[in-house]
Design an enzyme around this catalytic site. Structure first.
Site, mmCIF file in Angstrom:
data_model
loop_
_atom_site.group_PDB
_atom_site.id
_atom_site.type_symbol
_atom_site.label_atom_id
_atom_site.label_comp_id
_atom_site.label_asym_id
_atom_site.label_seq_id
_atom_site.Cartn_x
_atom_site.Cartn_y
_atom_site.Cartn_z
ATOM 1 N N LYS A 153 -13.214 2.798 -2.725
ATOM 2 C CA LYS A 153 -14.284 3.160 -1.790
ATOM 3 C C LYS A 153 -15.374 3.976 -2.488
ATOM 4 O O LYS A 153 -16.567 3.795 -2.244
ATOM 5 C CB LYS A 153 -13.696 3.958 -0.619
ATOM 6 C CG LYS A 153 -12.778 3.156 0.288
ATOM 7 C CD LYS A 153 -12.209 4.038 1.389
ATOM 8 C CE LYS A 153 -11.259 3.279 2.290
ATOM 9 N NZ LYS A 153 -10.668 4.135 3.349
ATOM 10 N N GLU A 156 0.815 -1.213 0.000
ATOM 11 C CA GLU A 156 0.000 0.000 0.000
ATOM 12 C C GLU A 156 0.851 1.265 0.000
ATOM 13 O O GLU A 156 0.428 2.309 -0.493
ATOM 14 C CB GLU A 156 -0.934 -0.005 1.217
ATOM 15 C CG GLU A 156 -2.072 0.992 1.112
ATOM 16 C CD GLU A 156 -3.138 0.788 2.172
ATOM 17 O OE1 GLU A 156 -4.316 0.654 1.811
ATOM 18 O OE2 GLU A 156 -2.777 0.745 3.381
ATOM 19 N N HIS A 189 7.918 -26.305 0.528
ATOM 20 C CA HIS A 189 7.249 -27.374 -0.217
ATOM 21 C C HIS A 189 6.191 -26.824 -1.172
ATOM 22 O O HIS A 189 5.350 -27.573 -1.669
ATOM 23 C CB HIS A 189 6.628 -28.369 0.764
ATOM 24 C CG HIS A 189 7.621 -28.985 1.688
ATOM 25 N ND1 HIS A 189 8.348 -30.121 1.373
ATOM 26 C CD2 HIS A 189 8.070 -28.596 2.907
ATOM 27 C CE1 HIS A 189 9.162 -30.418 2.365
ATOM 28 N NE2 HIS A 189 9.019 -29.506 3.318
#
Length: 420
Positions: free
Chosen positions: A411, A269, A295
């Site tokens: 937003k 961010e 793995h």
């Protein structure tokens, strides 16, 4: 104390002394400009004073709580969660369930609040504004479910932490709800050393003075030009962003899982921005846990595209002598006997070292941060290290590392979806 080891392809010869000094001077000016309040948090007493005052005034409620529920998202929860995860093994950590309401997933909401009763719980709403849709919606649900606004007795189980004079602060004053404030220039993802982190950590019993002291000591060394390795790393990552645009944090202990999440938000961010010329820039964070991710993701690191740097984060394992792997020799499984009688801590340490050496042999840039002892002081040092590193890279990339315009756009779009 943290130990730093870097192996960034002849780093000492690659980066000029003048570049290091220039970045250091820029960072001093950045701190003095007060564009971000995170620089000052290790030196301030506000969070300690405000938190002690709140705890003293609410001793009766706090002595009986079993659940501490944090309502907040992103920077309002990730840092606190990371620190508690790293320190919850400490013997003086109080037996209080720390829960987070940060997700609008209805299944998660119900699961988090199952068996939570008002009389044994404290709800802390953390938001710089209070208008973050996830936080405000979850707050409304809790206010309704537990009838928190019914009377002054119920309101004692509720606390706000927010910016001074924010909508949430004003709502708190209107409803006579205890509200603690932070400075507006402290961004959420840089806020864990403010009251946002200090109050809950103090309630849980941690030594928050040592947390701030660790951050303060590292910050002082940095601004006394004694942590040049951080400056060199920032310059290397920034100057090689087109070649190595993915930065991996490979943490060798399960206690770092939540710290990894905090790092991903801080790095992503802060650095994914348009620069002053309108060009999209940034570095992509990836967080892994060793040895589990040996793995899965390790194969891609070793033989995939050479576009990654890897930072290893580990604990010094000397003090962890138990548990040990039993000296059992099992038929057909002879190839596994080489670790018999050894501690799991030693096995994990050697797995980290072996993985790092394998990656280095491929010419992949690496560095290693080792924590001598997992306590408040070292954690404070680790937090400020990453905040300063992020800020340094932001300056070289010519971006504002403290805002999030891309998030704000999302937003605005969300609001239009509900207003059709």
């Amino acid at each position: 104390m943290l130990k730093f080891r870097q192996n960034f392809t002849k780093l000492e010869n690659y980066i000029k002394k003048e570049s290091i000094e220039a970045l250091y001077n820029v960072m001093c000016k950045e701190r003095d400009s007060k564009i971000s309040g995170f620089f000052n948090l290790p030196y301030e007493n506000k969070a300690i004073i405000d938190s002690k005052k709140y705890i003293k005034e609410n001793t009766k409620i706090l002595s009986n709580i079993e659940n501490l529920i944090i309502i907040g998202i992103g920077g309002s929860s990730l840092g606190l969660k990371a620190i508690d995860s790293m320190l919850s093994h400490l013997p003086y950590r109080k037996n209080i369930n720390l829960k987070f309401l940060e997700h609008t997933d209805p299944i998660k909401i119900e699961k988090s609040l199952k068996k939570v009763k008002l009389e044994s719980s404290l709800f802390i709403v953390i938001s710089k504004s209070g208008t973050t849709i996830e936080t405000s919606s979850l707050m409304k649900y809790v206010l309704d479910r537990y009838n928190l606004l019914k009377n002054s007795k119920n309101k004692q189980h509720l606390c706000f932490i927010t910016d001074k004079n924010s909508p949430l602060h004003n709502f708190g004053k209107y409803q006579n709800i205890q509200t603690l404030t932070i400075n507006k220039n402290i961004g959420g993802r840089y806020s864990v050393l403010s009251t946002i982190g200090i109050l809950p950590l103090m309630i849980l019993g941690y030594d928050v003075q040592s947390l701030l002291l660790g951050a303060k000591k590292f910050s002082k060394r940095f601004f006394n030009f004694k942590e040049k390795h951080l400056l060199k790393k920032a310059i290397f990552l920034s100057n090689n962003r087109d070649k190595f645009n993915i930065n991996i944090l490979f943490s060798y202990s399960s206690v770092f899982k939540d710290f990894n999440a905090w790092y991903v938000q801080l790095w992503g961010e802060s650095l994914g921005k348009l620069n002053s010329f309108g060009k999209k820039t940034g570095l992509t964070p990836i967080a892994l846990i060793g040895s589990i991710d040996q793995h899965s993701f390790l194969q891609l690191i070793v033989q995939g595209v050479m576009d990654k740097t890897v930072t290893f984060l580990s604990l010094e394992q000397k003090s962890y002598i138990n548990p040990k792997i039993p000296d059992l020799k099992l038929k057909f499984l002879d190839s596994c006997n080489f670790v018999n009688g050894k501690s799991f801590a030693l096995l994990l340490q050697q797995q980290q070292i072996s993985t790092m050496e394998a990656i280095q042999k491929e010419g992949i840039p690496t560095d290693h941060i080792e924590i001598k002892k997992l306590n408040e002081k070292c954690v404070g040092e680790l937090v400020i290290y990453y905040e300063l590193l992020t800020s340094c890279v932001g300056k070289i990339l010519d971006i504002n590392a403290y805002d999030q315009p891309g998030v704000e756009l999302g937003k605005k779009i969300l609001i239009t979806k509900f207003n059709k």
